[in-house]
Scaffold this active site. Structure first.
Site, PDB file in Angstrom:
ATOM      1  N   GLU A  71       9.794   7.340 -16.877  1.00 27.53           N
ATOM      2  CA  GLU A  71       8.434   7.813 -17.144  1.00 27.53           C
ATOM      3  C   GLU A  71       8.002   7.400 -18.554  1.00 27.53           C
ATOM      4  O   GLU A  71       6.855   7.008 -18.789  1.00 27.53           O
ATOM      5  CB  GLU A  71       8.371   9.330 -17.004  1.00 27.53           C
ATOM      6  CG  GLU A  71       8.607   9.794 -15.570  1.00 27.53           C
ATOM      7  CD  GLU A  71       8.867  11.293 -15.514  1.00 27.53           C
ATOM      8  OE1 GLU A  71       7.951  12.053 -15.811  1.00 27.53           O
ATOM      9  OE2 GLU A  71      10.005  11.687 -15.185  1.00 27.53           O
ATOM     10  N   HIS A 122       0.833  -1.224   0.000  1.00 28.34           N
ATOM     11  CA  HIS A 122       0.000   0.000   0.000  1.00 28.34           C
ATOM     12  C   HIS A 122       0.861   1.264   0.000  1.00 28.34           C
ATOM     13  O   HIS A 122       0.419   2.310   0.455  1.00 28.34           O
ATOM     14  CB  HIS A 122      -0.940   0.045   1.208  1.00 28.34           C
ATOM     15  CG  HIS A 122      -1.695  -1.224   1.446  1.00 28.34           C
ATOM     16  ND1 HIS A 122      -2.959  -1.457   0.952  1.00 28.34           N
ATOM     17  CD2 HIS A 122      -1.335  -2.359   2.099  1.00 28.34           C
ATOM     18  CE1 HIS A 122      -3.360  -2.662   1.304  1.00 28.34           C
ATOM     19  NE2 HIS A 122      -2.387  -3.239   1.996  1.00 28.34           N
TER      20      HIS A 122
END
Ligand code: ARG
Length: 468
Positions: A300, A160
């Protein structure tokens, strides 16, 4: 241009030339020209079979063979003039061969562009997978090199995106090596599935001519490990199905997804907030406005290109979805997505290798983050389990200790024995030993865990596989 002049292949029943708009709209040679080496190979295999069954004389075969070799050279030297009006790679090459020998008129006997392109593409997929497997090895070797440099450097592991348990750089990087190893296997399976020869299926229903399908399959290398020919068992399926395309595009997508997740980890680790890793100047870029910026664009872009590669798979599935058997011209659109997936994924793999090779970890920052005692809260629960406390209760005790430490603004091991003992009576004098990180790793020496020996073993395993 007179009737049939440009369309020597199918112009016979037409009295009007194709509309110029239709020529531009319908052509595929602008992209399927990259199939030329496979198409020539396919034609050579087919021609040798035609000679074997007596449909070409030895002389005719020799002329075709010589012409095909010349075409190979011309294409290799970029000395071939592709004609849009000849529609696709197959008709361009057939016409060019015809200019060299009249025997070329006999080449298409028992063959359709449908089984021809299906065969070309299977040859293409075999090569493409080989190329990607080699690139994958490059990325894996780079990751292995970095894992070898920092096998036991502790960092927090996350679930998480919250600190969960301590791991090591070795453990984390090996996770990606395992995943890329499975991608490697997936591409091998695509090769296996592609290794079946459609030639002889004709348009859909074969031919009345006495073809020898096994012979052409063998000539083109569609054989099993014992050298037995592998041929498609149904002509309609062979020309209509595109499952190898889907498998290839899917294997590319899965591999790209792995690279994308790796990229995301590295982008986070490279941020000031984490600061675990430094990327080299050569794979980062600056900002046109903010002079201090050094952006991880390479990673990216890998994330971005993953979207494109997944899009290619979706594109194919949608193209194929509503098609009745067998060949429909829609299928001409099946090539750009797989070509693009190959090109983009090859680049991504090369960029990952380059970035990883030149990256280095900031050991101080990694150790500092990994020294958060909360990362070992689970180990404290394990400690209680070994003292005979049922795990659920142990979990509860440790939860209460965490809450108490938070309330007192202390770290977990800073709680006094008295305070801790009031929450949990099962803590003995040695309870703080749990927070020794080295001890925590040394107790994780089962397969799959980040214990130093486990990491060393797995690094050794991959060194053997990758010969690195
Ligand atoms: N360029 C075509 C394609 O890739 C070749 C097959 C053409 N077949 C046909 N029946 N028109 O789809």
């Amino acid at each position: 241009m007179s009737k049939g002049e440009a369309q020597a292949t199918w112009g016979g029943r037409f009295s009007q030339r194709p509309n110029s708009l239709m020529q531009v709209f319908g052509e595929s040679v602008s992209f399927d020209m990259r199939l030329a080496p496979y198409d020539l190979k396919c034609s050579l295999g087919h021609a040798s079979m035609l000679q074997k069954v007596g449909l070409l004389t030895e002389q005719e075969f020799k002329e075709i063979e010589a012409g095909i070799h010349e075409l190979f050279e011309e294409i290799k030297n970029d000395d071939f003039s592709w004609k849009l009006e000849l529609e696709d790679v197959h008709m361009n090459l057939e016409q060019a061969l015809r200019a060299k020998t009249e025997a070329a008129d006999k080449l298409h006997a028992g063959r359709s562009r449908n089984d021809q392109v299906a065969t070309d593409m299977r040859l293409f997929f075999k090569d493409a997978c080989f190329q990607l497997k080699t690139s994958l090895e490059g990325s894996m070797i780079a990751l292995l090199g970095l894992a070898r440099k920092y096998p036991n450097l502790p960092i927090p592991g996350y679930t998480h995106l919250q600190r969960a348990q301590p791991v090591t750089v070795g453990h984390h990087l090996l996770a990606y090596i395992e995943a890329l190893g499975r991608d490697h296997e997936r591409f091998s399976r695509v090769v296996e599935h592609a290794n079946v020869c459609p030639l002889g299926s004709g348009a859909i229903a074969g031919t009345t001519l006495p073809l020898d399908r096994e012979f052409s399959a063998k000539a083109l290398g569609f054989v099993d490990e014992n050298g037995h020919a592998l041929i498609t068992p149904n002509g309609m399926d062979a020309v209509a199905d595109r499952d190898i395309f889907l498998e290839f595009a899917s294997a590319c997508s899965t591999c790209a997804l792995h690279l994308s997740r790796l990229s995301e980890d590295l982008i986070l680790w490279n941020s000031s907030e984490f600061g675990y890793i430094n990327l080299s100047d050569s794979f980062t870029t600056g900002s046109s406005l903010m002079p201090q910026k050094k952006n991880p664009d390479s990673f990216e872009l890998i994330r971005g290109k993953t979207g494109r590669i997944i899009g290619n798979l979706t594109n194919l599935m949608i193209t194929i979805k509503g098609l009745p058997l067998t060949y429909n011209r829609d299928l001409q659109e099946d090539k750009p997505p797989v070509f693009d997936s190959l090109d983009q994924l090859s680049q991504c793999l090369a960029v990952v290798a380059g970035c990883i090779e030149s990256a280095s970890f900031d050991e101080g920052k990694c150790r500092l983050s990994a020294s958060d005692p909360l990362l070992l809260a689970t180990d404290l629960a394990d400690y209680l389990v070994e003292a005979g406390v049922p795990f659920r209760k142990a979990h509860h005790y440790v939860g209460a200790l965490v809450a108490l430490a938070e309330e007192k603004k202390l770290s977990l091991p800073e709680l006094s024995d008295e305070d801790a003992g009031q929450v949990c009576e099962f803590l003995k004098a040695d309870w703080r030993e749990v927070f020794d990180l080295e001890r925590a790793f040394s107790r994780r020496e089962k397969p799959g865990m980040p214990g130093p020996n486990q990491i060393a073993l797995r690094i050794q395993f991959w060194e053997g596989i990758l010969q690195a």
